[in-house]
Design an enzyme around this catalytic site. Sequence first.
Site, PDB file in Angstrom:
ATOM      1  N   TYR A 110      14.984 -24.082  28.512  1.00 43.38           N
ATOM      2  CA  TYR A 110      15.396 -23.894  27.115  1.00 43.38           C
ATOM      3  C   TYR A 110      15.406 -22.409  26.754  1.00 43.38           C
ATOM      4  CZ  TYR A 110      14.861 -23.510  22.046  1.00 43.38           C
ATOM      5  OH  TYR A 110      14.992 -23.125  20.734  1.00 43.38           O
ATOM      6  N   LYS A 121      16.674 -28.494  21.955  1.00 42.74           N
ATOM      7  CA  LYS A 121      15.593 -27.541  21.679  1.00 42.74           C
ATOM      8  C   LYS A 121      14.215 -27.936  22.194  1.00 42.74           C
ATOM      9  CE  LYS A 121      14.270 -29.534  17.289  1.00 42.74           C
ATOM     10  NZ  LYS A 121      13.733 -29.339  15.960  1.00 42.74           N
ATOM     11  N   PHE A 163      23.899 -23.347  15.000  1.00 47.00           N
ATOM     12  CA  PHE A 163      22.588 -23.968  15.225  1.00 47.00           C
ATOM     13  C   PHE A 163      22.635 -25.035  16.311  1.00 47.00           C
ATOM     14  CE2 PHE A 163      22.632 -22.734  10.707  1.00 47.00           C
ATOM     15  CZ  PHE A 163      21.433 -22.062  10.599  1.00 47.00           C
ATOM     16  N   SER A 203      15.383 -17.543  19.582  1.00 48.91           N
ATOM     17  CA  SER A 203      14.006 -18.008  19.414  1.00 48.91           C
ATOM     18  C   SER A 203      13.041 -16.982  19.959  1.00 48.91           C
ATOM     19  CB  SER A 203      13.853 -19.318  20.200  1.00 48.91           C
ATOM     20  OG  SER A 203      12.494 -19.668  20.318  1.00 48.91           O
ATOM     21  N   ASP A 244       1.617 -23.039  27.342  1.00 42.35           N
ATOM     22  CA  ASP A 244       1.304 -22.465  26.028  1.00 42.35           C
ATOM     23  C   ASP A 244       0.742 -21.056  26.164  1.00 42.35           C
ATOM     24  OD1 ASP A 244       2.180 -24.453  24.406  1.00 42.35           O
ATOM     25  OD2 ASP A 244       0.202 -25.147  23.772  1.00 42.35           O
ATOM     26  N   LYS A 257      18.550 -19.502  25.728  1.00 38.79           N
ATOM     27  CA  LYS A 257      18.612 -18.563  24.596  1.00 38.79           C
ATOM     28  C   LYS A 257      18.836 -17.136  25.102  1.00 38.79           C
ATOM     29  CE  LYS A 257      18.055 -21.551  21.272  1.00 38.79           C
ATOM     30  NZ  LYS A 257      19.211 -21.944  20.469  1.00 38.79           N
TER      31      LYS A 257
HETATM   32  P1  NAD Z   1      17.830 -29.903  15.425  1.00 43.13           P
HETATM   33  O1  NAD Z   1      17.821 -30.653  16.698  1.00 43.13           O
HETATM   34  O2  NAD Z   1      17.218 -30.528  14.221  1.00 43.13           O
HETATM   35  O3  NAD Z   1      19.321 -29.478  15.047  1.00 43.13           O
HETATM   36  C1  NAD Z   1      20.314 -29.239  16.010  1.00 43.13           C
HETATM   37  C2  NAD Z   1      21.558 -29.995  15.583  1.00 43.13           C
HETATM   38  O4  NAD Z   1      22.601 -29.740  16.514  1.00 43.13           O
HETATM   39  C3  NAD Z   1      21.358 -31.509  15.531  1.00 43.13           C
HETATM   40  O5  NAD Z   1      21.861 -32.009  14.312  1.00 43.13           O
HETATM   41  C4  NAD Z   1      22.177 -32.020  16.708  1.00 43.13           C
HETATM   42  O6  NAD Z   1      22.681 -33.310  16.473  1.00 43.13           O
HETATM   43  C5  NAD Z   1      23.266 -30.966  16.829  1.00 43.13           C
HETATM   44  N1  NAD Z   1      23.826 -30.787  18.171  1.00 43.13           N
HETATM   45  C6  NAD Z   1      23.164 -30.629  19.348  1.00 43.13           C
HETATM   46  N2  NAD Z   1      24.033 -30.472  20.355  1.00 43.13           N
HETATM   47  C7  NAD Z   1      25.279 -30.512  19.802  1.00 43.13           C
HETATM   48  C8  NAD Z   1      26.587 -30.390  20.339  1.00 43.13           C
HETATM   49  N3  NAD Z   1      26.810 -30.222  21.656  1.00 43.13           N
HETATM   50  N4  NAD Z   1      27.637 -30.465  19.490  1.00 43.13           N
HETATM   51  C9  NAD Z   1      27.436 -30.644  18.166  1.00 43.13           C
HETATM   52  N5  NAD Z   1      26.228 -30.785  17.605  1.00 43.13           N
HETATM   53  C10 NAD Z   1      25.161 -30.714  18.430  1.00 43.13           C
HETATM   54  O7  NAD Z   1      17.153 -28.477  15.721  1.00 43.13           O
HETATM   55  P2  NAD Z   1      16.697 -27.350  14.711  1.00 43.13           P
HETATM   56  O8  NAD Z   1      15.232 -27.299  14.720  1.00 43.13           O
HETATM   57  O9  NAD Z   1      17.425 -27.463  13.443  1.00 43.13           O
HETATM   58  O10 NAD Z   1      17.186 -26.060  15.530  1.00 43.13           O
HETATM   59  C11 NAD Z   1      18.430 -25.444  15.269  1.00 43.13           C
HETATM   60  C12 NAD Z   1      18.624 -24.287  16.227  1.00 43.13           C
HETATM   61  O11 NAD Z   1      17.542 -23.370  16.089  1.00 43.13           O
HETATM   62  C13 NAD Z   1      18.642 -24.682  17.702  1.00 43.13           C
HETATM   63  O12 NAD Z   1      19.593 -23.902  18.367  1.00 43.13           O
HETATM   64  C14 NAD Z   1      17.249 -24.350  18.181  1.00 43.13           C
HETATM   65  O13 NAD Z   1      17.216 -24.067  19.558  1.00 43.13           O
HETATM   66  C15 NAD Z   1      16.939 -23.105  17.355  1.00 43.13           C
HETATM   67  N6  NAD Z   1      15.509 -22.897  17.166  1.00 43.13           N
HETATM   68  C16 NAD Z   1      14.737 -23.889  16.617  1.00 43.13           C
HETATM   69  C17 NAD Z   1      13.371 -23.683  16.476  1.00 43.13           C
HETATM   70  C18 NAD Z   1      12.499 -24.768  15.895  1.00 43.13           C
HETATM   71  O14 NAD Z   1      11.286 -24.708  16.057  1.00 43.13           O
HETATM   72  N7  NAD Z   1      13.015 -25.762  15.190  1.00 43.13           N
HETATM   73  C19 NAD Z   1      12.790 -22.484  16.875  1.00 43.13           C
HETATM   74  C20 NAD Z   1      13.607 -21.492  17.415  1.00 43.13           C
HETATM   75  C21 NAD Z   1      14.974 -21.701  17.552  1.00 43.13           C
HETATM   76  C1  UD1 Z   2       7.022 -24.457  20.851  1.00 45.67           C
HETATM   77  C2  UD1 Z   2       7.862 -24.149  22.061  1.00 45.67           C
HETATM   78  C3  UD1 Z   2       8.617 -22.845  21.844  1.00 45.67           C
HETATM   79  C4  UD1 Z   2       9.437 -22.908  20.556  1.00 45.67           C
HETATM   80  C5  UD1 Z   2       8.470 -23.198  19.405  1.00 45.67           C
HETATM   81  C6  UD1 Z   2       9.151 -23.285  18.074  1.00 45.67           C
HETATM   82  C7  UD1 Z   2       6.555 -25.141  23.903  1.00 45.67           C
HETATM   83  C8  UD1 Z   2       5.759 -24.862  25.140  1.00 45.67           C
HETATM   84  N1  UD1 Z   2       7.013 -24.069  23.232  1.00 45.67           N
HETATM   85  O1  UD1 Z   2       6.096 -23.433  20.780  1.00 45.67           O
HETATM   86  O2  UD1 Z   2       9.477 -22.577  22.917  1.00 45.67           O
HETATM   87  O3  UD1 Z   2      10.094 -21.670  20.335  1.00 45.67           O
HETATM   88  O4  UD1 Z   2       7.825 -24.449  19.682  1.00 45.67           O
HETATM   89  O5  UD1 Z   2       9.881 -24.460  17.995  1.00 45.67           O
HETATM   90  O6  UD1 Z   2       6.797 -26.272  23.557  1.00 45.67           O
HETATM   91  N2  UD1 Z   2      -0.539 -27.787  19.241  1.00 45.67           N
HETATM   92  C9  UD1 Z   2      -1.616 -28.649  19.338  1.00 45.67           C
HETATM   93  N3  UD1 Z   2      -1.379 -29.990  19.300  1.00 45.67           N
HETATM   94  C10 UD1 Z   2      -0.133 -30.528  19.168  1.00 45.67           C
HETATM   95  C11 UD1 Z   2       0.979 -29.634  19.085  1.00 45.67           C
HETATM   96  C12 UD1 Z   2       0.739 -28.282  19.139  1.00 45.67           C
HETATM   97  O7  UD1 Z   2      -2.765 -28.205  19.437  1.00 45.67           O
HETATM   98  O8  UD1 Z   2       0.010 -31.760  19.164  1.00 45.67           O
HETATM   99  C13 UD1 Z   2      -0.765 -26.323  19.247  1.00 45.67           C
HETATM  100  C14 UD1 Z   2      -0.116 -25.581  20.404  1.00 45.67           C
HETATM  101  O9  UD1 Z   2      -0.977 -25.529  21.519  1.00 45.67           O
HETATM  102  C15 UD1 Z   2       0.139 -24.205  19.779  1.00 45.67           C
HETATM  103  C16 UD1 Z   2       0.397 -24.527  18.297  1.00 45.67           C
HETATM  104  O10 UD1 Z   2      -0.181 -25.806  18.079  1.00 45.67           O
HETATM  105  O11 UD1 Z   2      -1.014 -23.413  19.862  1.00 45.67           O
HETATM  106  C17 UD1 Z   2       1.871 -24.567  17.945  1.00 45.67           C
HETATM  107  O12 UD1 Z   2       2.540 -25.475  18.830  1.00 45.67           O
HETATM  108  P1  UD1 Z   2       4.093 -25.844  18.650  1.00 45.67           P
HETATM  109  O13 UD1 Z   2       4.349 -26.273  17.260  1.00 45.67           O
HETATM  110  O14 UD1 Z   2       4.448 -26.782  19.743  1.00 45.67           O
HETATM  111  O15 UD1 Z   2       4.835 -24.448  18.828  1.00 45.67           O
HETATM  112  P2  UD1 Z   2       4.776 -23.393  20.043  1.00 45.67           P
HETATM  113  O16 UD1 Z   2       3.730 -23.727  21.015  1.00 45.67           O
HETATM  114  O17 UD1 Z   2       4.709 -22.042  19.425  1.00 45.67           O
END
Ligand code: NAD
Ligand code: UD1
Length: 338
Positions: A150, A86, A82, A126, A296, A154
């Site tokens: 970003y 991000k 993970f 993602s 978006d 991925k």
């Molecule tokens: P997060 O930032 O809460 O967790 C990531 C963790 O990785 C953190 O604890 C951070 O301290 C640690 N980290 C970052 N770089 C590091 C490094 N070089 N060495 C060791 N630790 C490191 O994010 P999350 O939401 O839990 O996301 C986890 C994974 O899922 C990420 O790879 C993210 O890109 C992917 N992802 C997240 C979402 C989302 O919306 N949250 C969506 C799609 C994919």
């Molecule tokens: C974002 C990331 C995407 C990532 C995903 C999940 C961007 C451009 N894209 O997408 O790469 O995979 O999160 O982590 O950041 N919205 C509002 N007001 C706000 C925040 C969001 O109206 O303050 C709307 C957005 O326009 C969108 C929806 O809510 O329609 C969801 O937004 P968000 O939670 O940021 O997710 P993604 O846009 O899907």
Amino acid sequence: MAGAVLVTGGAGYIGSHACVALIESGHEVVVLDNFCNSHPEAIRRIEEICGVAPVTIQGDIRDRALLDELFSAHNIESVMHFAGLKAVGESVEMPLAYYENNVAGTLTLLQAMDSAALSSIVFSSSATVYGDPASVPINEHFPLAPTSPYGWTKQMLEQVLTDWQRVDDTRRVALLRYFNPAGAHPSGRMGEDPQGPPNNLVPFVAQVAVGKRDKLRVFGDDYPTPDGTGVRDYIHVLDLVDGHVVALDYLQTHPGLHTFNLGTGSGVSVLEMVQAFAAASGRDIPYEVVDRRAGDIAECWADASRARDLLNWEANRDLAQMCEDTWRWQQGNPGGYR
Ligand code: NAD
Ligand code: UD1
């Protein structure tokens, strides 16, 4: 005895919930996290929920010597990866930091896995790899067209893992493409802890509900969607991490490379989310409609049938539960883990 799972980024939002799901399903867990976007308190909460603390190493996935030491000191069998940066907007401002941390970091991790003869990895990809899809729902065969550094990290890492797997047909890789993770642990003790103003919708709405922010800015109501606001596939973080545990099990019996969308298969608009959160919290969620956010897309949801057919996994927590669990976490921890 089966070896442990190394969870990189295990103190983060999704990683911490994954640690709980792994421990609850009988796995031993070792966490590696540099805490650049998380807090050690998350590890304490894992222990509080499970009664067992994962072995936790503070360190960086880019530190090869540390990884070698970790793999020789612990009986690691597989890796759930993970760790990474991000934030889409930040990746546009600081692309090199993203390529360095996400891409170079993962290369170092894979090199250390090679040295330790480890062959199994579950990777956090993602839905952002699909960019602006031509239609919805999105299946795993859709073309990849990321639109931010970003997203490129991925896609690049999916390619790296694909090539790495091809070298040896006993290697096992799961590429999990998450849609929009939201929600929190039902105990209210573990959840998303964004630093500064949240970029994502659900944590922002939660902070409005608790009074930490005045109002939500709705980014556009002129999209070609039923109510004009953006539509996304919000998946409860518990469903998401359950998907990881079953994917890890699947790899045991299915060497090779497997790609899965992890989503619910249905879309929710911004205004529907506002309504659902208001109902779950009993609070007003004031909002104003502003311009669209650059980059978006109108709508994005998953065809999650592949994960259902092959992993026997489906998201089964609904929007109401997602909002209730987020609210319990937000109310009980207004300052996050700090
Ligand atoms: P997060 O930032 O809460 O967790 C990531 C963790 O990785 C953190 O604890 C951070 O301290 C640690 N980290 C970052 N770089 C590091 C490094 N070089 N060495 C060791 N630790 C490191 O994010 P999350 O939401 O839990 O996301 C986890 C994974 O899922 C990420 O790879 C993210 O890109 C992917 N992802 C997240 C979402 C989302 O919306 N949250 C969506 C799609 C994919
Ligand atoms: C974002 C990331 C995407 C990532 C995903 C999940 C961007 C451009 N894209 O997408 O790469 O995979 O999160 O982590 O950041 N919205 C509002 N007001 C706000 C925040 C969001 O109206 O303050 C709307 C957005 O326009 C969108 C929806 O809510 O329609 C969801 O937004 P968000 O939670 O940021 O997710 P993604 O846009 O899907």
